[in-house]
Design an enzyme around this catalytic site. Structure first.
Site, PDB file in Angstrom:
ATOM      1  N   SER A  20      47.885  47.655  42.827  1.00  0.00           N
ATOM      2  CA  SER A  20      49.028  48.144  43.598  1.00  0.00           C
ATOM      3  C   SER A  20      49.779  49.292  42.912  1.00  0.00           C
ATOM      4  O   SER A  20      50.170  50.247  43.588  1.00  0.00           O
ATOM      5  CB  SER A  20      49.981  46.993  43.909  1.00  0.00           C
ATOM      6  OG  SER A  20      49.342  46.088  44.795  1.00  0.00           O
ATOM      7  N   LYS A  69      53.174  33.734  45.968  1.00  0.00           N
ATOM      8  CA  LYS A  69      53.397  34.096  47.371  1.00  0.00           C
ATOM      9  C   LYS A  69      54.197  33.039  48.140  1.00  0.00           C
ATOM     10  O   LYS A  69      54.995  33.376  49.015  1.00  0.00           O
ATOM     11  CB  LYS A  69      52.071  34.374  48.079  1.00  0.00           C
ATOM     12  CG  LYS A  69      51.404  35.683  47.636  1.00  0.00           C
ATOM     13  CD  LYS A  69      50.137  35.953  48.450  1.00  0.00           C
ATOM     14  CE  LYS A  69      49.517  37.288  48.074  1.00  0.00           C
ATOM     15  NZ  LYS A  69      48.387  37.644  48.959  1.00  0.00           N
ATOM     16  N   ASP A 105      49.259  40.904  54.908  1.00  0.00           N
ATOM     17  CA  ASP A 105      47.804  40.741  54.774  1.00  0.00           C
ATOM     18  C   ASP A 105      47.100  40.763  56.133  1.00  0.00           C
ATOM     19  O   ASP A 105      46.003  41.308  56.260  1.00  0.00           O
ATOM     20  CB  ASP A 105      47.472  39.448  54.023  1.00  0.00           C
ATOM     21  CG  ASP A 105      47.727  39.564  52.530  1.00  0.00           C
ATOM     22  OD1 ASP A 105      47.689  40.693  52.002  1.00  0.00           O
ATOM     23  OD2 ASP A 105      47.966  38.524  51.881  1.00  0.00           O
ATOM     24  N   ALA A 132      38.987  28.656  53.902  1.00  0.00           N
ATOM     25  CA  ALA A 132      40.229  28.090  54.451  1.00  0.00           C
ATOM     26  C   ALA A 132      41.348  28.088  53.411  1.00  0.00           C
ATOM     27  O   ALA A 132      42.190  27.204  53.397  1.00  0.00           O
ATOM     28  CB  ALA A 132      39.966  26.675  54.966  1.00  0.00           C
ATOM     29  N   ARG A 156      33.683  25.050  52.911  1.00  0.00           N
ATOM     30  CA  ARG A 156      32.904  24.093  52.111  1.00  0.00           C
ATOM     31  C   ARG A 156      33.558  22.720  52.170  1.00  0.00           C
ATOM     32  O   ARG A 156      32.899  21.705  52.409  1.00  0.00           O
ATOM     33  CB  ARG A 156      32.810  24.608  50.666  1.00  0.00           C
ATOM     34  CG  ARG A 156      32.128  23.665  49.703  1.00  0.00           C
ATOM     35  CD  ARG A 156      32.089  24.267  48.326  1.00  0.00           C
ATOM     36  NE  ARG A 156      33.434  24.526  47.790  1.00  0.00           N
ATOM     37  CZ  ARG A 156      33.660  25.076  46.606  1.00  0.00           C
ATOM     38  NH1 ARG A 156      32.640  25.432  45.838  1.00  0.00           N
ATOM     39  NH2 ARG A 156      34.894  25.280  46.187  1.00  0.00           N
TER      40      ARG A 156
HETATM   41  P1  ATR Z   1      42.689  32.304  48.472  1.00  0.00           P
HETATM   42  O1  ATR Z   1      44.161  32.009  48.516  1.00  0.00           O
HETATM   43  O2  ATR Z   1      42.342  33.570  47.743  1.00  0.00           O
HETATM   44  O3  ATR Z   1      42.046  32.245  49.807  1.00  0.00           O
HETATM   45  P2  ATR Z   1      41.906  29.612  47.630  1.00  0.00           P
HETATM   46  O4  ATR Z   1      43.045  28.986  48.315  1.00  0.00           O
HETATM   47  O5  ATR Z   1      41.563  29.161  46.262  1.00  0.00           O
HETATM   48  O6  ATR Z   1      42.070  31.182  47.489  1.00  0.00           O
HETATM   49  O7  ATR Z   1      40.628  29.487  48.569  1.00  0.00           O
HETATM   50  C1  ATR Z   1      39.381  29.879  48.150  1.00  0.00           C
HETATM   51  C2  ATR Z   1      38.380  29.704  49.290  1.00  0.00           C
HETATM   52  O8  ATR Z   1      37.087  30.025  48.804  1.00  0.00           O
HETATM   53  C3  ATR Z   1      38.284  28.280  49.795  1.00  0.00           C
HETATM   54  O9  ATR Z   1      37.939  28.322  51.171  1.00  0.00           O
HETATM   55  C4  ATR Z   1      37.137  27.717  48.945  1.00  0.00           C
HETATM   56  O10 ATR Z   1      36.483  26.601  49.524  1.00  0.00           O
HETATM   57  P3  ATR Z   1      37.003  25.102  49.209  1.00  0.00           P
HETATM   58  O11 ATR Z   1      38.224  24.881  50.049  1.00  0.00           O
HETATM   59  O12 ATR Z   1      35.892  24.222  49.587  1.00  0.00           O
HETATM   60  O13 ATR Z   1      37.302  25.074  47.725  1.00  0.00           O
HETATM   61  C5  ATR Z   1      36.217  28.899  48.958  1.00  0.00           C
HETATM   62  N1  ATR Z   1      35.226  28.904  47.875  1.00  0.00           N
HETATM   63  C6  ATR Z   1      35.412  29.323  46.598  1.00  0.00           C
HETATM   64  N2  ATR Z   1      34.251  29.230  45.907  1.00  0.00           N
HETATM   65  C7  ATR Z   1      33.321  28.729  46.761  1.00  0.00           C
HETATM   66  C8  ATR Z   1      31.928  28.394  46.654  1.00  0.00           C
HETATM   67  N3  ATR Z   1      31.255  28.573  45.517  1.00  0.00           N
HETATM   68  N4  ATR Z   1      31.293  27.923  47.745  1.00  0.00           N
HETATM   69  C9  ATR Z   1      31.950  27.754  48.907  1.00  0.00           C
HETATM   70  N5  ATR Z   1      33.265  28.050  49.081  1.00  0.00           N
HETATM   71  C10 ATR Z   1      33.946  28.534  48.028  1.00  0.00           C
END
Ligand code: ATR
Length: 276
Positions: A20, A69, A105, A132, A156
């Site tokens: 930023s 946030k 965003d 999610a 996942r």
């Molecule tokens: P952000 O706020 O950046 O979206 P987050 O809340 O940590 O970060 O969410 C990360 C997302 O990436 C989630 O949907 C996570 O899936 P889970 O809810 O099952 O943890 C997904 N994610 C991260 N690594 C993953 C992986 N190796 N395979 C599948 N999903 C993954």
């Protein structure tokens, strides 16, 4: 006495990697505005105190990034409608001792797609959103605002997708992680909001050969720009939009609010970020 230069900041922990300051700095310089935008790392205990301190010092506002946030949202006196629905804030504006919160965003997501695929419309078919987390919430709000008739959501951990579906209502349908490929049927927009593909590692369990040729594919991951998902999509002839533009566009409303002019997202800005 001359008017003091306008000041804004980005707050996070860690903050050293934030792009930023480079992008606001590029706009300030190229637009000839005598203002400053600085990165500040805050400890877990000092976020609220830090925000109050910036107000006292006369800052116009701040961007807020991970992990603050939700706390930025909570400290604000007023909120935009989209910030209320996303439940988190990335852009704060300070006016007369009050704090106004926005979440740009969803705006950044939509403007990035519109800039790179001018005939893209969320309305032409269902969206398929993978992930999610926090980014997914903003993108779901953006897609609903832009008129997506349906948002198919796969995660996942299915329960997290179900929580978002419960919250955002009947336009959201939860898809099994193992059903990503059949869920491509008729999809106008495919979005990866997970960290899969960051650093080039990992791939979504999806076969893009099953997608309609009109499907637009985008990724919030922008390191590398050409993620495994985007590479696979272009290999089968789909249009792709990389995630860097979302970062660039989400910065526009804050800059406007703090520095009083509308900046443009152009190739020069992209290059400034990529070469920094
Ligand atoms: P952000 O706020 O950046 O979206 P987050 O809340 O940590 O970060 O969410 C990360 C997302 O990436 C989630 O949907 C996570 O899936 P889970 O809810 O099952 O943890 C997904 N994610 C991260 N690594 C993953 C992986 N190796 N395979 C599948 N999903 C993954």
């Amino acid at each position: 006495m001359s008017e003091a230069p306008p000041l804004a900041a980005v707050l996070g922990a860690p903050i050293g990697h934030s792009k930023s300051p480079i992008l606001h700095g590029h706009w300030l310089r190229t637009m000839g505005i005598r203002g400053h935008y600085i990165p500040i790392e805050l400890g877990d205990q000092t976020f609220e105190e830090g925000i109050r301190g910036l107000q006292t010092l006369g800052f116009r506002g701040a961007n807020v990034t991970l992990p603050f946030k939700e706390r930025a949202f909570a400290i604000a006196d007023t909120h935009t409608d989209r910030a209320l629905r996303i439940g988190a804030a990335n852009t704060l504006t300070f006016t007369d001792g009050r704090i106004h919160a926005d979440n740009t965003d969803s705006y950044g997501f939509l403007n990035n797609l519109q800039q790179h695929v001018p005939d893209w419309s969320a309305e032409t078919g269902p969206a398929l959103v993978v992930g999610a987390g926090g980014a997914s919430r903003a993108i779901i709000v953006g897609l609903i605002d832009a008129g997506a008739p349906e948002v198919r959501l796969a995660n996942r951990t299915r329960a997290r997708a179900q929580q978002l579906a419960d919250e955002f209502g009947p336009k959201i349908s939860v898809i099994d992680w193992s059903d990503l490929t059949p869920a491509l049927d008729g999809v106008a927009t495919l979005v990866n909001t997970t960290s899969i593909g960051m650093g080039g590692a990992g791939e979504l369990p999806i076969d893009l050969a099953a997608a309609d040729k009109t499907t637009v594919v985008t990724d919030i991951v922008y390191t590398p720009l050409n993620t495994p998902l985007l590479h696979a999509a272009s290999t089968v002839g789909l249009r792709t939009v990389d995630g860097l533009g979302m970062l660039l566009h989400q910065a526009v409303p804050g800059f406007e609010a703090w520095f009083g002019q509308t900046p443009v997202v152009d190739e020069a800005l992209r290059q400034a970020i990529l070469t920094a």
